[in-house]
Scaffold this motif. Structure first.
Motif, short mmCIF file in Angstrom:
data_model
loop_
_atom_site.label_atom_id
_atom_site.label_comp_id
_atom_site.label_asym_id
_atom_site.label_seq_id
_atom_site.Cartn_x
_atom_site.Cartn_y
_atom_site.Cartn_z
N TYR A 184 -7.00 -3.99 67.97
CA TYR A 184 -5.86 -3.07 68.02
C TYR A 184 -5.44 -2.81 69.47
N GLY A 185 -6.41 -2.61 70.35
CA GLY A 185 -6.09 -2.36 71.74
C GLY A 185 -5.37 -3.53 72.37
N THR B 260 -2.74 6.89 68.86
CA THR B 260 -3.37 8.09 68.28
C THR B 260 -4.47 7.74 67.30
N PHE B 261 -4.25 6.70 66.49
CA PHE B 261 -5.18 6.43 65.39
C PHE B 261 -6.04 5.17 65.58
N LEU C 53 -0.52 5.92 57.06
CA LEU C 53 -0.75 4.63 57.69
C LEU C 53 -1.67 4.77 58.88
N GLY C 54 -1.49 5.84 59.65
CA GLY C 54 -2.36 6.07 60.80
C GLY C 54 -3.81 6.28 60.39
N LEU C 55 -4.02 7.03 59.32
CA LEU C 55 -5.38 7.25 58.83
C LEU C 55 -6.00 5.95 58.33
N LEU C 56 -5.22 5.10 57.67
CA LEU C 56 -5.72 3.79 57.24
C LEU C 56 -6.12 2.93 58.44
N ILE C 57 -5.32 2.99 59.49
CA ILE C 57 -5.65 2.24 60.71
C ILE C 57 -6.96 2.74 61.30
N ILE D 215 -14.20 1.66 61.15
CA ILE D 215 -15.53 2.14 60.77
C ILE D 215 -15.88 1.81 59.33
N ILE D 216 -14.88 1.44 58.50
CA ILE D 216 -15.17 1.13 57.10
C ILE D 216 -16.07 -0.09 56.98
#
Length: 605
Positions: free
Chosen positions: A119-120, A448-449, A534-538, A543-544
């Motif tokens: 992601y980064g 943010t996420f 969507l942010g929470l899913l990201i 960690i999932i």
């Protein structure tokens, strides 16, 4: 700078300073410059330094030491380094019950950090693209953001050179703000309105990726050479900015705001949350880059010395950058006849609004603006921060780890070069979403996420537990042999990994969940529910992997469930035996000038 043996295709640092420069360059970056000073000012000034340095001691030092040691012992990228921590032989279904849980937890950690790092690598280059756009504009004879004679300016625009806050209409917009929002971003009303691609910014993004590719395509051998320049040049420029800022009229006002202690704010738990978040940000913990850089060390490298050195360099750079930032803010506030509170910003607002404004008020503004944005670009390519990752070192970390997972790619002619080119192309294409008119909202959502808050903190908890309980005394004994130190010398890390670090981080995770608030942009725009989801899913997508892989392997592996859990926190005894053989091998081979081979370790996967 980097050597390799015929028996070991993994390159290694030749000199001890190679790791120091690479780590220092990677983890001293934009987070130090634009995030720490603002957090310090907002959370109690000098009082903020108390929780910050506490977390440096109980989070940054033990976790940096743990991750670099995992890489150094395993000699492989972060995706697999945690998996071979117990030096398990054979495939998953051949494990005995004493080794099972160790492997599945470490495998999940490696994949989780790999997702965060990916992601980064997708959204971070956009910052460098913005800085490149400003750098080009800095060479104009008349800086665009200092006047309102551009086609995109609105009737409410006012020049930052001709007025103060005392004469402004409530609807007035500064020329520097309109350059950022109406020219660079073409900002839409929200994430629901993505709009068209801003081709000047996307072409800058393409240029960033092309430059990044040629920085890493030959691997760490070539990258390590570049680091000597990209790690030192920004520091020199930052020192120049500190010296210049200290001579500005009003600098003392800004520095006073920066360091003025407000002890009563220490009673606010959010101050401690901000301090922990900044420590994880700026030290790049849980992103895999530390593990990957450590994997290029020789087995006897003194990583404890380097960990202590990084504390001084990283925290020192954060603290000193505050003087560079707030001296300029104090000058700007006095020049506009206003207060520091009225001009202070964080993140993109600081470097793309406040700093261009302030530097435009100096003599030779083109020179100072060009130097500043060149510093940003160099920090971007070689600097970190927990979420503002080092560009080519983090891309190098991710690509080398994937190649470790799929080594057959390198058997083809130019296989590695083509793989890096393909990965860079894909991430560049995905980045186009952040160069649209609504791209700033996508960028802020990712920031943010994707690599912030409770996801990285949760991953850090698992890493500490792995080192303290699953590795335990056996792992500390291995480190003692590497460092030629007795067991008592590492007791500090034993108790931190087992109790202090995971306990403190767990409290921070709980507080993050308890104080969760809907994501916003610029403290004004609130993201719609679908974007929040969507942010929470990201955030969960990283960690999932830990519980998912754990559950899968617990179901498919042999042995009773109770026996697996009972023996989960023991590292197999043959770890020390294997390390002893490896150390003896290095001593024998190093006499002939050849680096240590680690094929045996790679076969243990």
């Amino acid at each position: 700078m980097v050597g390799q043996s015929k028996a070991d295709t993994r390159q290694t640092f030749k000199k001890g300073f190679d790791f120091l420069f690479s780590a220092g360059g990677a983890f001293v970056g934009l987070g130090n410059l634009w995030r720490f000073p603002y957090l310090c000012y907002e959370n109690g000034g000098g009082a903020f330094l108390i929780p910050y340095f506490i977390f440096v001691a109980i989070i940054a030092l033990p976790m940096f030491f743990l991750e670099s040691s995992v890489g150094q012992i395993s000699r492989i990228g972060h995706l697999k380094a945690w998996k071979i921590f117990p030096l398990v032989r054979g495939k998953m279904k051949q494990l005995n019950v004493n080794q099972l849980l160790t492997v599945i937890i470490f495998t999940g950690i490696g994949l989780a950090s790999g997702v965060i790092l990916l992601y980064g690598n997708v959204y971070y280059p956009v910052i460098i693209a913005w800085a490149l756009r400003y750098l080009v504009a800095s060479f104009y004879s008349k800086l665009e953001w200092t006047h309102c004679n551009n086609e995109y300016n609105s009737p409410d625009c006012f020049s930052i050179l001709n007025t103060t806050n005392g004469t402004l209409d409530k609807n007035a917009t500064s020329s520097v703000t309109e350059f950022w929002e109406r020219n660079v971003l073409h900002k839409s009303s929200g994430i629901d309105e993505m709009g068209n691609v801003q081709w000047p910014i996307y072409l800058c993004l393409v240029a960033v990726w092309i430059l990044c590719y040629f920085c890493i395509w030959k691997g760490v051998r070539w990258t390590a050479k570049i680091v000597y320049f990209t790690a030192t040049a920004p520091i020199i420029m930052m020192i120049m900015m500190i010296v210049r800022g200290a001579t500005l009229d009003g600098a003392a006002i800004g520095i006073t705001y920066y360091l003025r202690p407000e002890i009563h704010k220490l009673a606010n738990v959010k101050v401690w949350m901000a301090a922990a978040s900044q420590v994880i940000y700026s030290y790049g913990i849980c992103f895999g880059a530390i593990v990957n850089l450590g994997s290029y060390n020789k087995i006897k490298h003194n990583l404890l010395r380097d960990s202590l050195f990084m504390l001084v360099v990283n925290s020192g750079a954060s603290f000193m950058s505050g003087f560079a930032v707030f001296s300029v803010l104090g000058f700007m506030a006095k020049a506009q006849n206003t207060t520091v509170e009225a001009v202070v910003e964080s993140g993109p607002g600081l470097v793309f609004l406040v700093y261009p404004h302030a530097l435009s008020l100096l003599p030779l503004p083109q020179l100072w603006c060009a130097l500043f944005f060149l510093t940003l670009i160099l920090l971007g390519f070689d600097g970190q921060v927990i979420f503002w990752y080092s560009k080519f070192l983090f891309v190098e970390s991710w690509t080398s780890s994937v190649l470790d997972y799929f080594p057959r790619i390198q058997l083809f002619r130019f296989g590695k070069e083509l793989f890096i080119a393909a990965a860079s192309f894909i991430m560049c294409v995905v980045g186009i979403t952040m160069t649209t008119e609504g791209g700033i909202y996508v960028f802020n959502l990712m920031d943010t996420f994707a690599a912030a808050g409770w996801s990285t903190t949760t991953l850090c908890v698992f890493e500490a537990l792995a080192g303290g309980w699953i590795g335990g005394d056996a792992y500390l004994a291995c480190l003692g042999k590497i460092l030629n130190r007795g067991p008592r010398a590492l007791l500090y890390f034993k108790y931190l990994w087992r109790f202090v670090t995971p306990a403190s981080l767990t409290i921070i995770v709980i507080c993050n969940v308890y104080f969760y608030a809907p994501a916003t942009y610029n403290k004004v725009y609130v993201y719609p529910p679908w974007a929040q989801g969507l942010g929470l899913l990201i955030a969960c997508s990283s960690i999932i992997w830990i519980p998912t892989i754990a559950i899968y392997d617990l179901i498919t592996a042999t042995g009773t469930f109770q026996s697996r859990l009972k023996n989960a926190c023991h590292l197999p005894g043959y770890v020390s035996e294997s390390l002893n053989a490896k150390l003896r091998s290095e001593i024998e081979i190093s006499k002939s000038g050849v680096n240590v081979a680690s094929n045996e370790l790679k076969e243990l996967i």
